[in-house]
Design an enzyme around this catalytic site. Structure first.
Site, short mmCIF file in Angstrom:
data_model
loop_
_atom_site.label_atom_id
_atom_site.label_comp_id
_atom_site.label_asym_id
_atom_site.label_seq_id
_atom_site.Cartn_x
_atom_site.Cartn_y
_atom_site.Cartn_z
N SER A 1 0.81 -1.22 0.00
CA SER A 1 0.00 0.00 0.00
C SER A 1 0.84 1.27 0.00
CB SER A 1 -0.92 0.00 1.22
OG SER A 1 -1.75 -1.12 1.19
N HIS B 1 2.65 -4.77 9.61
CA HIS B 1 1.39 -4.90 8.85
C HIS B 1 0.26 -5.37 9.76
CE1 HIS B 1 3.27 -4.09 5.09
NE2 HIS B 1 3.86 -5.25 4.92
N SER C 1 -0.33 -5.28 -7.01
CA SER C 1 1.06 -5.12 -6.59
C SER C 1 1.56 -6.36 -5.86
CB SER C 1 1.17 -3.89 -5.69
OG SER C 1 2.50 -3.65 -5.32
N TYR D 1 -2.59 6.70 -0.24
CA TYR D 1 -1.56 6.66 -1.28
C TYR D 1 -1.92 7.56 -2.46
CZ TYR D 1 1.50 4.35 -4.77
OH TYR D 1 2.42 4.07 -5.75
N ARG E 1 8.20 -1.24 -8.31
CA ARG E 1 7.76 -1.88 -9.55
C ARG E 1 7.33 -0.84 -10.56
NH1 ARG E 1 3.09 -3.90 -12.03
NH2 ARG E 1 1.85 -2.78 -10.50
N LYS E 2 6.19 -0.21 -10.32
CA LYS E 2 5.64 0.71 -11.30
C LYS E 2 5.20 2.03 -10.66
CE LYS E 2 2.47 0.39 -15.22
NZ LYS E 2 1.41 -0.44 -15.82
N GLY E 3 4.65 1.96 -9.45
CA GLY E 3 4.13 3.15 -8.78
C GLY E 3 2.87 3.63 -9.47
P1 A3P Z 1 3.24 -1.19 -7.56
O1 A3P Z 1 3.54 -2.64 -7.46
O2 A3P Z 1 1.82 -0.90 -7.91
O3 A3P Z 1 4.19 -0.46 -8.44
P2 A3P Z 1 4.89 -1.49 -0.26
O4 A3P Z 1 5.97 -0.48 -0.13
O5 A3P Z 1 3.80 -1.35 0.75
O6 A3P Z 1 5.45 -2.86 -0.38
O7 A3P Z 1 4.14 -1.15 -1.63
C1 A3P Z 1 4.82 -1.29 -2.84
C2 A3P Z 1 4.13 -0.45 -3.88
O8 A3P Z 1 4.49 0.92 -3.70
C3 A3P Z 1 4.56 -0.81 -5.27
O9 A3P Z 1 3.45 -0.54 -6.11
C4 A3P Z 1 5.71 0.16 -5.49
O10 A3P Z 1 6.06 0.36 -6.83
C5 A3P Z 1 5.14 1.41 -4.85
N1 A3P Z 1 6.18 2.36 -4.45
C6 A3P Z 1 7.40 2.10 -3.93
N2 A3P Z 1 8.06 3.22 -3.68
C7 A3P Z 1 7.26 4.24 -4.04
C8 A3P Z 1 7.40 5.67 -4.03
N3 A3P Z 1 8.51 6.23 -3.60
N4 A3P Z 1 6.36 6.41 -4.47
C9 A3P Z 1 5.22 5.83 -4.90
N5 A3P Z 1 5.03 4.48 -4.95
C10 A3P Z 1 6.03 3.70 -4.52
#
Ligand code: A3P
Length: 319
Positions: free
Chosen positions: A66, A127, A157, A216, A285-287
């Site tokens: 998240s 978590h 994600s 987010y 990954r993608k953000g």
């Molecule tokens: P996606 O897989 O949709 O790209 P967590 O940190 O809770 O494990 O969540 C990971 C998700 O946050 C991933 O989403 C990741 O790419 C995204 N994420 C990581 N760093 C980020 C950042 N600095 N800004 C925005 N999203 C980010």
């Protein structure tokens, strides 16, 4: 790592093996009202039994995927902004998970003593749902920040994260539709998702000075306003000089997806103590928002949206 190797916690094996079990991409078990990754349950039980917070501890809470990594970076950069020059900030050489430990992993690995060695104020993450936190955390006046994300994006994600972990281990992946279905059933790691967010939401209404609820999507849309909220909540609001000097923007840039993803520390290495060991790169990954559209059908989305809407009805929370 220089820390002594510690054995995983075994004290709860008997209790854990008696709990209802279900196979997702990992085995999960139902403990009280939530399902948890089996591997994290010893950690969660040990936190409930043994963890002693300090009154100035800050806790960062989330449902997996998240935006935990982002929140860790933002909170850390905001709190320590006076300590480091931006071009030599620790986030250039350390993954956000290295500066803000994930308690569920550390306690499961028998490495809780590492937390004792940290200087105050500590920033710690879990978590765990609010209702399972030990009283020592909820009644000690510690500050808590929760980050919430559209569950559809969090599920996508997590699916990618799980697929990557499976591939790294040479295991077969998990069909997305089935994965999504499990999340809708609430039988999913740290789930039901809606209850996870709802519990923190209610507590943020009850104790706004101690529990901050962030989204987010809103943070992506209005990063400056949210970083300022964060700083105010932490008791270290930005001064006029800081705002004029662009400190808020420095923090946003340092913690941006593109910047963190590009750093060497986040391209290599892994979270060694993790129960489910993952590479640092897999946290970036993608953000962004709405990637679920590339994986799920509109019908699947509608189904989850309806469940969530019903579960959150009357709460004032929309996710
Ligand atoms: P996606 O897989 O949709 O790209 P967590 O940190 O809770 O494990 O969540 C990971 C998700 O946050 C991933 O989403 C990741 O790419 C995204 N994420 C990581 N760093 C980020 C950042 N600095 N800004 C925005 N999203 C980010």
């Amino acid at each position: 790592s220089t820390a002594p190797a510690a054995a995983p916690v075994r004290d709860y094996d008997e209790l854990i093996s008696s709990l209802p079990v279900k196979q997702t991409f990992i085995p999960i078990r139902k403990y009280l009202e939530f399902w948890f990754p089996e591997g994290h349950l010893p950690g969660i039980m040990a936190i409930r039994q043994h963890f002693r917070p300090r009154p100035d501890d800050l806790f960062l809470m989330s449902f997996p995927k998240s935006g935990t990594t982002w929140l860790k970076a933002l909170a850390f950069a905001t709190m320590t902004r006076a300590h480091y020059p931006w071009d030599r900030h620790p986030l250039h050489s350390l993954n956000p998970h290295d500066v803000v430990p994930f308690m569920d992993d550390l306690f499961a690995a028998g490495q809780a003593s590492k937390l004792e060695a940290l200087p105050s104020p500590r920033v710690l993450a879990t978590h765990m749902p609010y209702s399972l936190l030990p009283d020592s955390i909820t009644s000690s006046g510690c500050r808590i920040i929760y980050i919430c994300r559209d569950p559809k994006d969090a599920i996508v994600s997590l699916w990618h994260f799980a697929e990557k972990a499976s591939a790294e281990k040479g295991r077969e992946g998990f069909p997305f539709d089935r994965f999504f279905e499990m999340a809708c059933e609430g039988k999913f790691p740290y789930s039901p998702i809606w209850d996870h967010s709802l519990e923190y939401w209610k507590e943020s209404l009850r104790r706004p000075e101690k529990v901050l609820f962030l989204k987010y999507e809103e943070m992506l849309e209005e990063p400056a306003a949210n970083v300022k909220r964060l700083a105010e909540f932490l008791g270290c609001p930005f001064s006029e000089d800081e705002e004029k000097g662009g400190v808020v923007e420095e923090i946003i840039t340092l913690c941006s997806f593109e910047k963190l993803k590009s750093m060497e520390a986040n391209k290599k290495g892994s979270q060694e103590a993790a129960v489910y060991k993952v590479s640092n790169a897999s946290f970036f990954r993608k953000g962004g928002t709405g990637d679920w559209r590339n994986y799920g059908s509109p019908e699947m989305a509608q189904k989850l949206d309806e469940i969530v809407l019903e579960k959150l009805e009357g709460s004032g929370l929309t996710i």
